[in-house]
Design a protein around this motif. Structure first.
Motif, mmCIF file in Angstrom:
data_model
loop_
_atom_site.group_PDB
_atom_site.id
_atom_site.type_symbol
_atom_site.label_atom_id
_atom_site.label_comp_id
_atom_site.label_asym_id
_atom_site.label_seq_id
_atom_site.Cartn_x
_atom_site.Cartn_y
_atom_site.Cartn_z
ATOM 1 N N ASP A 67 0.846 -1.183 0.000
ATOM 2 C CA ASP A 67 0.000 0.000 0.000
ATOM 3 C C ASP A 67 0.890 1.245 0.000
ATOM 4 N N GLN A 68 0.263 2.427 0.121
ATOM 5 C CA GLN A 68 1.027 3.675 0.040
ATOM 6 C C GLN A 68 1.912 3.909 1.252
ATOM 7 N N TYR A 69 1.756 3.087 2.287
ATOM 8 C CA TYR A 69 2.570 3.231 3.484
ATOM 9 C C TYR A 69 3.706 2.210 3.533
ATOM 10 N N GLU A 70 3.943 1.533 2.416
ATOM 11 C CA GLU A 70 4.975 0.503 2.300
ATOM 12 C C GLU A 70 4.652 -0.746 3.110
ATOM 13 N N ASN A 71 3.409 -0.934 3.477
ATOM 14 C CA ASN A 71 2.997 -2.169 4.136
ATOM 15 C C ASN A 71 2.614 -3.196 3.083
ATOM 16 N N PRO A 72 3.112 -4.425 3.160
ATOM 17 C CA PRO A 72 2.710 -5.444 2.188
ATOM 18 C C PRO A 72 1.218 -5.733 2.311
ATOM 19 N N THR A 73 0.547 -5.864 1.181
ATOM 20 C CA THR A 73 -0.884 -6.159 1.166
ATOM 21 C C THR A 73 -1.185 -7.556 0.634
ATOM 22 N N ALA A 74 -0.303 -8.104 -0.216
ATOM 23 C CA ALA A 74 -0.564 -9.432 -0.779
ATOM 24 C C ALA A 74 0.705 -10.026 -1.360
ATOM 25 N N ILE A 75 0.746 -11.339 -1.380
ATOM 26 C CA ILE A 75 1.740 -12.093 -2.138
ATOM 27 C C ILE A 75 0.935 -12.989 -3.069
ATOM 28 N N THR A 76 1.154 -12.852 -4.371
ATOM 29 C CA THR A 76 0.313 -13.573 -5.312
ATOM 30 C C THR A 76 1.099 -13.900 -6.572
ATOM 31 N N THR A 77 0.461 -14.607 -7.501
ATOM 32 C CA THR A 77 1.078 -14.939 -8.771
ATOM 33 C C THR A 77 0.452 -14.092 -9.863
ATOM 34 N N SER A 81 -2.412 -20.305 -10.888
ATOM 35 C CA SER A 81 -1.449 -21.300 -10.420
ATOM 36 C C SER A 81 -2.182 -22.457 -9.765
ATOM 37 N N THR A 82 -1.606 -23.635 -9.878
ATOM 38 C CA THR A 82 -2.194 -24.806 -9.233
ATOM 39 C C THR A 82 -1.821 -24.873 -7.759
ATOM 40 N N GLY A 83 -0.862 -24.063 -7.363
ATOM 41 C CA GLY A 83 -0.463 -24.024 -5.955
ATOM 42 C C GLY A 83 -1.377 -23.099 -5.165
ATOM 43 N N HIS A 84 -0.927 -22.718 -3.973
ATOM 44 C CA HIS A 84 -1.727 -21.807 -3.155
ATOM 45 C C HIS A 84 -0.835 -20.727 -2.564
ATOM 46 N N PRO A 85 -0.247 -19.877 -3.436
ATOM 47 C CA PRO A 85 0.683 -18.860 -2.943
ATOM 48 C C PRO A 85 0.023 -17.595 -2.452
ATOM 49 N N PHE A 86 -1.300 -17.445 -2.630
ATOM 50 C CA PHE A 86 -1.884 -16.158 -2.321
ATOM 51 C C PHE A 86 -1.900 -15.906 -0.822
ATOM 52 N N ARG A 87 -1.342 -14.769 -0.436
ATOM 53 C CA ARG A 87 -1.316 -14.341 0.960
ATOM 54 C C ARG A 87 -1.846 -12.921 1.028
ATOM 55 N N GLU A 88 -2.694 -12.660 1.994
ATOM 56 C CA GLU A 88 -3.285 -11.335 2.129
ATOM 57 C C GLU A 88 -3.022 -10.775 3.518
ATOM 58 N N PHE A 89 -2.649 -9.485 3.577
ATOM 59 C CA PHE A 89 -2.373 -8.785 4.823
ATOM 60 C C PHE A 89 -3.432 -7.711 5.029
ATOM 61 N N LYS A 90 -3.987 -7.639 6.246
ATOM 62 C CA LYS A 90 -5.017 -6.659 6.554
ATOM 63 C C LYS A 90 -4.578 -5.807 7.739
ATOM 64 N N TYR A 91 -4.872 -4.493 7.664
ATOM 65 C CA TYR A 91 -4.399 -3.537 8.662
ATOM 66 C C TYR A 91 -5.573 -2.763 9.270
ATOM 67 N N ASP A 92 -5.313 -2.226 10.471
ATOM 68 C CA ASP A 92 -6.318 -1.364 11.082
ATOM 69 C C ASP A 92 -6.063 0.087 10.668
ATOM 70 N N GLN A 93 -6.820 1.023 11.247
ATOM 71 C CA GLN A 93 -6.699 2.428 10.859
ATOM 72 C C GLN A 93 -5.376 3.041 11.279
ATOM 73 N N TRP A 94 -4.643 2.340 12.136
ATOM 74 C CA TRP A 94 -3.316 2.807 12.517
ATOM 75 C C TRP A 94 -2.230 2.135 11.696
ATOM 76 N N HIS A 95 -2.631 1.416 10.670
ATOM 77 C CA HIS A 95 -1.706 0.740 9.755
ATOM 78 C C HIS A 95 -0.901 -0.349 10.457
ATOM 79 N N ARG A 96 -1.502 -0.950 11.465
ATOM 80 C CA ARG A 96 -0.885 -2.080 12.155
ATOM 81 C C ARG A 96 -1.454 -3.369 11.574
ATOM 82 N N LEU A 97 -0.615 -4.360 11.434
ATOM 83 C CA LEU A 97 -1.058 -5.641 10.906
ATOM 84 C C LEU A 97 -2.041 -6.284 11.871
#
Length: 263
Positions: A67-77, A81-97
């Protein structure tokens, strides 16, 4: 006047974070935002791609999004893909994971972390559910593990005490040597390089890896100009996971985007 005040607040926040390392003391939402990227290096680099086992039959190319704060939001292809690489990161209003989700596909999750914070704004509780239905909340999961996390005075995780809903409890401890590198079990041996640890591109990578080392536990074939590994061919009998998942750096190529740091 407003510009001078903003400059003063930015300088004060930067100084405070530099002194406390990765420890995040939150007095306001802006403090959390200003804690990223990590200070102390003239060039800031972020990981944007990981090519696992390049050229092989089971190669996998992953993109890391921010995102615009340099926090990772996803890891994807970039492609299905036949694998399961998708990872999602969610943050609160203070930009904490607050959540970290591994999407298994077809409406199921591989893992789903929920994070709580201590008085210093650091993640102090990690509740993870594994293998369940991906709905508004974890459902029909296999296991739930609650972990209490303890840090040292440098903001590094040194003790994690966990218990599962099956009644199984376990403890993990982490020690660092005089060079600031994580001490691994004696076998198989680990050889650290003298470059910048790949996880130090973002404090979230360090947290997920439980690794705040200064250097890499392998010697890469190539590094970028900022000192981060770009081509890795390490078969030392030990896996080096990324983002706490089944993404491994042992045989990989890492792409970065870099810019001069304001720190």
């Amino acid at each position: 006047m407003k510009k001078k005040l903003l400059f003063y607040l930015l300088s004060l926040s930067a100084l405070s974070f530099f002194i406390t390392g990765c420890k995040k003391e939150l007095a306001s939402p802006s403090d959390e935002v200003l804690s990223t990227p990590l200070p102390g290096q003239p060039t800031y680099c972020r990981i944007e791609s990981i090519w696992e086992k390049p050229g092989s039959a089971d190669q996998r190319y992953l993109l890391v999004l921010y995102d615009q704060y340099e926090n990772p939001t996803a890891i994807t292809t970039p492609l299905p893909s036949t694998g399961h690489p998708f990872r999602e990161f969610k943050y609160d209003q203070w930009h904490r994971l607050r959540e970290y989700v591994g999407d298994y596909g077809n409406g199921f999750f591989e893992f789903w972390h929920f994070y709580g914070f201590d008085l210093n704004g650091r993640i102090g509780v990690d509740t993870v559910y594994t293998f369940g239905k991906l709905l508004d909340k974890p459902t029909d999961y296999f296991e739930r593990v609650i972990s209490q996390i303890t840090y040292d005075n440098q903001g590094r995780i040194i003790h994690v005490s966990s218990i599962s809903n099956h009644g199984v409890s376990f403890v993990n401890t982490y020690e660092y040597d005089a060079a600031g590198n994580l001490v691994y079990p004696s076998s198989p041996p680990v050889t650290y390089d003298n470059k910048v640890n790949v996880h130090r591109t973002n404090d979230i990578w360090m947290f997920l890896a439980r690794d705040y080392s200064m250097n890499n536990p392998f010697v890469a074939d190539a590094y970028n100009s900022a000192g981060f590994p770009t081509i890795i061919n390490s078969y030392a009998g030990r896996y080096f996971p990324f983002a706490g998942t089944d993404i491994y750096l042992n045989n990989s190529q890492i792409g970065y985007s870099c810019r001069q740091s304001n720190w």
